[in-house]
Write an enzyme that holds these catalytic residues in place. Structure first.
Site, short mmCIF file in Angstrom:
data_model
loop_
_atom_site.label_atom_id
_atom_site.label_comp_id
_atom_site.label_asym_id
_atom_site.label_seq_id
_atom_site.Cartn_x
_atom_site.Cartn_y
_atom_site.Cartn_z
CG ASN A 91 -1.45 1.36 1.56
OD1 ASN A 91 -2.36 1.69 0.83
ND2 ASN A 91 -0.81 2.17 2.51
CB SER A 143 -4.05 5.03 -8.54
OG SER A 143 -4.72 6.17 -8.85
CE1 TYR A 156 0.09 7.79 -6.33
CE2 TYR A 156 -1.71 7.83 -8.12
CZ TYR A 156 -1.14 7.54 -6.77
OH TYR A 156 -2.02 7.18 -5.97
CE LYS A 160 -0.34 4.19 -6.84
NZ LYS A 160 -0.18 3.14 -5.61
N1 LIG Z 1 -5.90 8.71 -1.23
C1 LIG Z 1 -6.18 8.58 -2.71
O1 LIG Z 1 -7.12 9.27 -3.10
C2 LIG Z 1 -5.51 7.59 -3.33
C3 LIG Z 1 -6.05 7.23 -4.49
C4 LIG Z 1 -5.70 6.17 -5.50
C5 LIG Z 1 -4.63 5.54 -5.05
N2 LIG Z 1 -3.96 5.92 -3.49
C6 LIG Z 1 -2.92 4.82 -3.00
O2 LIG Z 1 -3.28 4.36 -1.79
C7 LIG Z 1 -2.13 4.22 -1.21
C8 LIG Z 1 -2.15 4.90 0.22
O3 LIG Z 1 -2.59 6.29 -0.06
P1 LIG Z 1 -2.92 7.29 1.05
O4 LIG Z 1 -3.87 8.12 0.71
O5 LIG Z 1 -3.29 6.50 2.50
O6 LIG Z 1 -1.60 7.98 1.21
P2 LIG Z 1 -0.84 8.72 2.73
O7 LIG Z 1 0.12 9.60 2.14
O8 LIG Z 1 -1.63 9.03 3.55
O9 LIG Z 1 -0.25 7.21 3.46
C9 LIG Z 1 0.96 6.69 2.54
C10 LIG Z 1 1.54 5.58 3.39
O10 LIG Z 1 2.67 5.25 2.71
C11 LIG Z 1 3.73 5.44 3.61
N3 LIG Z 1 5.05 5.28 2.93
C12 LIG Z 1 5.31 6.33 1.86
N4 LIG Z 1 6.56 6.20 1.59
C13 LIG Z 1 7.05 5.22 2.28
C14 LIG Z 1 8.42 4.64 2.15
N5 LIG Z 1 9.40 4.97 1.20
N6 LIG Z 1 8.46 3.46 3.00
C15 LIG Z 1 7.29 3.12 3.80
N7 LIG Z 1 6.44 3.76 3.81
C16 LIG Z 1 6.07 4.82 3.04
C17 LIG Z 1 3.53 6.55 4.58
O11 LIG Z 1 4.45 6.81 5.55
C18 LIG Z 1 2.04 6.44 4.70
O12 LIG Z 1 1.77 5.43 5.88
C19 LIG Z 1 -0.84 4.75 -1.90
O13 LIG Z 1 -0.34 3.73 -2.51
C20 LIG Z 1 -1.57 5.57 -2.81
O14 LIG Z 1 -0.79 5.73 -4.22
C21 LIG Z 1 -4.39 6.54 -2.72
#
Ligand SMILES: NC(=O)c1ccc[n+]([C@@H]2O[C@H](COP(=O)([O-])OP(=O)(O)OC[C@H]3O[C@@H](n4cnc5c(N)ncnc54)[C@H](O)[C@@H]3O)[C@@H](O)[C@H]2O)c1
Length: 249
Positions: A91, A143, A156, A160
């Site tokens: 994730n 995503s 990005y 994905k």
């Molecule tokens: N929020 C959205 O709308 C959305 C949409 C599509 C996809 N996503 C995907 O869902 C996933 C989670 O997104 P989110 O919105 O919760 O983001 P967020 O930024 O709130 O959380 C991301 C998490 O990843 C961790 N992280 C980042 N880089 C890291 C690294 N190098 N090593 C270890 N941990 C790391 C962060 O510490 C955090 O815990 C991601 O892969 C994101 O691309 C999110």
């Protein structure tokens, strides 16, 4: 089919907040022991405490997923400690948005390294423990940007989309071993990642979402919990958009 009686062990990356933390809660509620991974020990400890306060079981490991050796060591350590590793949820993810005309090499490479290469390394590392256990559930978080593209996110979206092709190929390689691999592709989910976006972008995203609201981390976690359950053994190689209908076709 009922779940295996012994407690399955799940590793969730990026579990210190947002979608990853919600996945941690959901898997713990489903009876898994959840290994929470991210870089920030304090935040991971908070998630662990919340899981334990509702009767769940969790432990924490700090790891920077952009460091391949660290990811391999993490998986080996978790599998060694518990004698099994049944579920992997990749994730962790970052954004480094920019129009392609202005995108730097660092912005492109950082996103590929954290969002895509980490998936390759972690999946490769879990295969042996999963094969030993004759069971595996891999869920990679993609995503909708990887499905339909998004201006300002070529890096990005590329990462994905790569996860989707990677996961389908992995699913074919591992299907006979009772290891499934799927992608959950979130739409616009309310987390700290999206909180920083301009209001105009948020309005456009909501307007493009037929259900008329942003998604919540729990919306994603519920899908991941199902795909990682024993009952989901006949679903593999799929990209499931959890996006309020944003990308339906
Ligand atoms: N929020 C959205 O709308 C959305 C949409 C599509 C996809 N996503 C995907 O869902 C996933 C989670 O997104 P989110 O919105 O919760 O983001 P967020 O930024 O709130 O959380 C991301 C998490 O990843 C961790 N992280 C980042 N880089 C890291 C690294 N190098 N090593 C270890 N941990 C790391 C962060 O510490 C955090 O815990 C991601 O892969 C994101 O691309 C999110």
């Amino acid at each position: 089919m009922a779940d295996d009686n012994s407690q399955r062990v799940a590793l969730v990356t990026g579990a210190s907040r947002g979608i990853g933390a919600a996945i941690g809660y959901a898997l713990a509620q489903a009876g898994r022991h959840v290994v929470l991974c991210a870089r920030d020990q304090d935040k991971l400890d908070q998630v662990k405490q919340q899981i334990e306060s509702t009767g769940g079981s969790a432990s924490v490991h700090t790891c920077d997923v952009s460091d391949g050796e660290a990811v391999t060591a993490l998986v080996e350590s978790v599998a060694g400690e518990h004698g099994r590793l049944d579920i992997l949820v990749n994730n962790a993810g970052i954004t480094r948005d920019n129009l392609l005309l202005r995108m730097t090499d660092d912005e492109f490479d950082a996103v590929m390294q954290t969002n895509m290469r980490s998936v390759f390394v972690a999946c490769r590392a879990v295969l042996r423990p999963m094969m030993r256990g004759k069971f595996g559930r891999i869920v990679n978080i993609g995503s909708v940007a990887g499905l339909v593209g998004n201006a300002g996110q070529t890096n990005y979206a590329a990462a994905k989309a790569a996860i989707a092709g990677f996961t389908r190929s992995l699913a074919r390689e591992m299907a006979a071993k009772k290891i499934t691999a799927n992608v959950v592709a979130p739409g616009f989910i309310e987390t700290e990642m999206t909180d920083v976006l301009p209001d105009k972008v948020k309005e456009l995203a909501k307007g493009a979402t037929p259900v008329g609201r942003f998604g919540l981390p729990d919306d994603i976690a519920a899908c991941v919990a199902f795909l990682s359950s024993d009952q989901a053994g006949y679903i593999t190689g799929q990209v499931v958009a959890v996006d309020g209908g944003m990308t339906m076709c």
